[in-house]
Design a protein around this motif. Structure first.
Motif, PDB file in Angstrom:
ATOM      1  N   ARG A   1       0.815  -1.212   0.000  1.00 34.40           N
ATOM      2  CA  ARG A   1       0.000   0.000   0.000  1.00 34.40           C
ATOM      3  C   ARG A   1       0.850   1.264   0.000  1.00 34.40           C
ATOM      4  O   ARG A   1       0.322   2.359  -0.191  1.00 34.40           O
ATOM      5  N   LEU A   2       2.112   1.131   0.229  1.00 39.53           N
ATOM      6  CA  LEU A   2       2.984   2.300   0.206  1.00 39.53           C
ATOM      7  C   LEU A   2       3.617   2.522  -1.165  1.00 39.53           C
ATOM      8  O   LEU A   2       4.365   3.469  -1.356  1.00 39.53           O
ATOM      9  N   ASN A   3       3.322   1.647  -2.106  1.00 39.43           N
ATOM     10  CA  ASN A   3       3.837   1.840  -3.451  1.00 39.43           C
ATOM     11  C   ASN A   3       3.049   2.916  -4.188  1.00 39.43           C
ATOM     12  O   ASN A   3       1.959   3.297  -3.778  1.00 39.43           O
ATOM     13  N   CYS A   4       3.622   3.391  -5.267  1.00 39.66           N
ATOM     14  CA  CYS A   4       2.927   4.301  -6.180  1.00 39.66           C
ATOM     15  C   CYS A   4       2.380   3.467  -7.334  1.00 39.66           C
ATOM     16  O   CYS A   4       3.116   2.698  -7.960  1.00 39.66           O
ATOM     17  N   LEU A   5       1.102   3.598  -7.608  1.00 40.79           N
ATOM     18  CA  LEU A   5       0.455   2.870  -8.700  1.00 40.79           C
ATOM     19  C   LEU A   5       0.152   3.855  -9.815  1.00 40.79           C
ATOM     20  O   LEU A   5      -0.462   4.891  -9.575  1.00 40.79           O
ATOM     21  N   GLY A   6       0.576   3.519 -11.019  1.00 40.86           N
ATOM     22  CA  GLY A   6       0.431   4.475 -12.105  1.00 40.86           C
ATOM     23  C   GLY A   6      -0.215   3.903 -13.351  1.00 40.86           C
ATOM     24  O   GLY A   6      -0.111   2.700 -13.621  1.00 40.86           O
ATOM     25  N   TRP A   7      -0.882   4.761 -14.068  1.00 37.73           N
ATOM     26  CA  TRP A   7      -1.385   4.456 -15.412  1.00 37.73           C
ATOM     27  C   TRP A   7      -0.582   5.295 -16.401  1.00 37.73           C
ATOM     28  O   TRP A   7      -0.436   6.505 -16.232  1.00 37.73           O
TER      29      TRP A   7
ATOM     30  N   ARG B   1       6.250   6.823 -23.669  1.00 40.02           N
ATOM     31  CA  ARG B   1       5.258   6.435 -22.690  1.00 40.02           C
ATOM     32  C   ARG B   1       5.190   7.517 -21.607  1.00 40.02           C
ATOM     33  O   ARG B   1       6.207   7.892 -21.034  1.00 40.02           O
ATOM     34  N   GLU B   2       3.994   8.024 -21.349  1.00 39.72           N
ATOM     35  CA  GLU B   2       3.826   9.097 -20.391  1.00 39.72           C
ATOM     36  C   GLU B   2       2.836   8.686 -19.307  1.00 39.72           C
ATOM     37  O   GLU B   2       1.871   7.959 -19.557  1.00 39.72           O
ATOM     38  N   VAL B   3       3.077   9.215 -18.116  1.00 40.66           N
ATOM     39  CA  VAL B   3       2.154   8.938 -17.019  1.00 40.66           C
ATOM     40  C   VAL B   3       0.921   9.814 -17.182  1.00 40.66           C
ATOM     41  O   VAL B   3       1.023  11.000 -17.492  1.00 40.66           O
ATOM     42  N   VAL B   4      -0.250   9.253 -17.014  1.00 33.77           N
ATOM     43  CA  VAL B   4      -1.486  10.026 -17.076  1.00 33.77           C
ATOM     44  C   VAL B   4      -2.142  10.146 -15.711  1.00 33.77           C
ATOM     45  O   VAL B   4      -2.832  11.132 -15.437  1.00 33.77           O
ATOM     46  N   ALA B   5      -1.920   9.171 -14.834  1.00 35.34           N
ATOM     47  CA  ALA B   5      -2.505   9.214 -13.492  1.00 35.34           C
ATOM     48  C   ALA B   5      -1.692   8.317 -12.579  1.00 35.34           C
ATOM     49  O   ALA B   5      -1.155   7.296 -13.013  1.00 35.34           O
ATOM     50  N   ARG B   6      -1.605   8.710 -11.312  1.00 36.18           N
ATOM     51  CA  ARG B   6      -0.959   7.847 -10.338  1.00 36.18           C
ATOM     52  C   ARG B   6      -1.513   8.157  -8.968  1.00 36.18           C
ATOM     53  O   ARG B   6      -2.071   9.238  -8.738  1.00 36.18           O
ATOM     54  N   MET B   7      -1.360   7.204  -8.078  1.00 31.53           N
ATOM     55  CA  MET B   7      -1.830   7.365  -6.714  1.00 31.53           C
ATOM     56  C   MET B   7      -1.021   6.458  -5.809  1.00 31.53           C
ATOM     57  O   MET B   7      -0.472   5.446  -6.262  1.00 31.53           O
ATOM     58  N   VAL B   8      -0.969   6.793  -4.541  1.00 34.50           N
ATOM     59  CA  VAL B   8      -0.311   5.927  -3.582  1.00 34.50           C
ATOM     60  C   VAL B   8      -1.215   4.716  -3.339  1.00 34.50           C
ATOM     61  O   VAL B   8      -2.442   4.814  -3.436  1.00 34.50           O
ATOM     62  N   GLY B   9      -0.605   3.590  -3.062  1.00 35.87           N
ATOM     63  CA  GLY B   9      -1.350   2.349  -2.928  1.00 35.87           C
ATOM     64  C   GLY B   9      -2.382   2.339  -1.828  1.00 35.87           C
ATOM     65  O   GLY B   9      -3.275   1.478  -1.830  1.00 35.87           O
ATOM     66  N   ASP B  10      -2.324   3.284  -0.908  1.00 33.39           N
ATOM     67  CA  ASP B  10      -3.361   3.367   0.129  1.00 33.39           C
ATOM     68  C   ASP B  10      -4.543   4.210  -0.322  1.00 33.39           C
ATOM     69  O   ASP B  10      -5.450   4.500   0.462  1.00 33.39           O
ATOM     70  N   GLY B  11      -4.536   4.622  -1.581  1.00 35.15           N
ATOM     71  CA  GLY B  11      -5.641   5.385  -2.132  1.00 35.15           C
ATOM     72  C   GLY B  11      -5.495   6.885  -2.022  1.00 35.15           C
ATOM     73  O   GLY B  11      -6.367   7.632  -2.469  1.00 35.15           O
ATOM     74  N   SER B  12      -4.383   7.343  -1.490  1.00 35.03           N
ATOM     75  CA  SER B  12      -4.201   8.777  -1.292  1.00 35.03           C
ATOM     76  C   SER B  12      -3.450   9.417  -2.464  1.00 35.03           C
ATOM     77  O   SER B  12      -2.867   8.737  -3.294  1.00 35.03           O
ATOM     78  N   SER B  13      -3.498  10.741  -2.467  1.00 32.79           N
ATOM     79  CA  SER B  13      -2.695  11.567  -3.380  1.00 32.79           C
ATOM     80  C   SER B  13      -2.837  11.229  -4.849  1.00 32.79           C
ATOM     81  O   SER B  13      -1.833  11.067  -5.558  1.00 32.79           O
TER      82      SER B  13
END
Length: 127
Positions: free
Chosen positions: A30-36, A45-57
């Motif tokens: 849950r402390l990882n960064c998850l990205g699309w 390849r470019e990042v369009v969205a990302r969030m911390v694995g706990d659902g924040s930010s």
């Protein structure tokens, strides 16, 4: 080591919606960064969205703000990208990936900073 699998891509007309899914084979910290990420033909390849694995930010590239929403279901181990009011420039191959949590707070994280890439899912938007 987690494996990721994207799905949900397809062909839509401009103004339409799609919801992409990214299923993880194992628990993602849950402390990882998850990205699309998105990659159009001939472009990086470019990042369009990302969030911390706990659902924040949750953070978005300017071009998709107000139209895309990143979310997750921790029980199902699935990351989502809801894409509304799609535009032709949104077309491309979409990928999900994982990085350390600090990548969620850099202005523009690069694809090279993420790991565990899936095979991608294609999005086509016709005008």
């Amino acid at each position: 080591q987690a494996q990721l699998m994207e799905s949900g891509g397809g062909s839509v007309q401009a103004g339409g919606s799609l919801r992409l899914s990214c299923a993880a084979s194992t628990y993602i910290n849950r402390l990882n960064c998850l990205g699309w990420f998105r990659q159009a033909p001939g472009k990086e390849r470019e990042v369009v969205a990302r969030m911390v694995g706990d659902g924040s930010s949750p953070r978005y590239v300017d071009s998709v703000k107000g139209r895309f929403t990143i979310s997750q279901d921790n029980v199902k181990r699935v990351l989502y990208l809801q894409m509304n009011r799609l535009e032709p420039d949104d077309a491309g191959m979409y990928y999900c990936a994982v990085a350390s949590s600090d990548r969620c707070f850099t202005p523009t994280p690069s694809a090279g900073e993420f790991q565990h890439w899936g095979q991608g899912t294609q999005v086509t938007v016709s005008s």
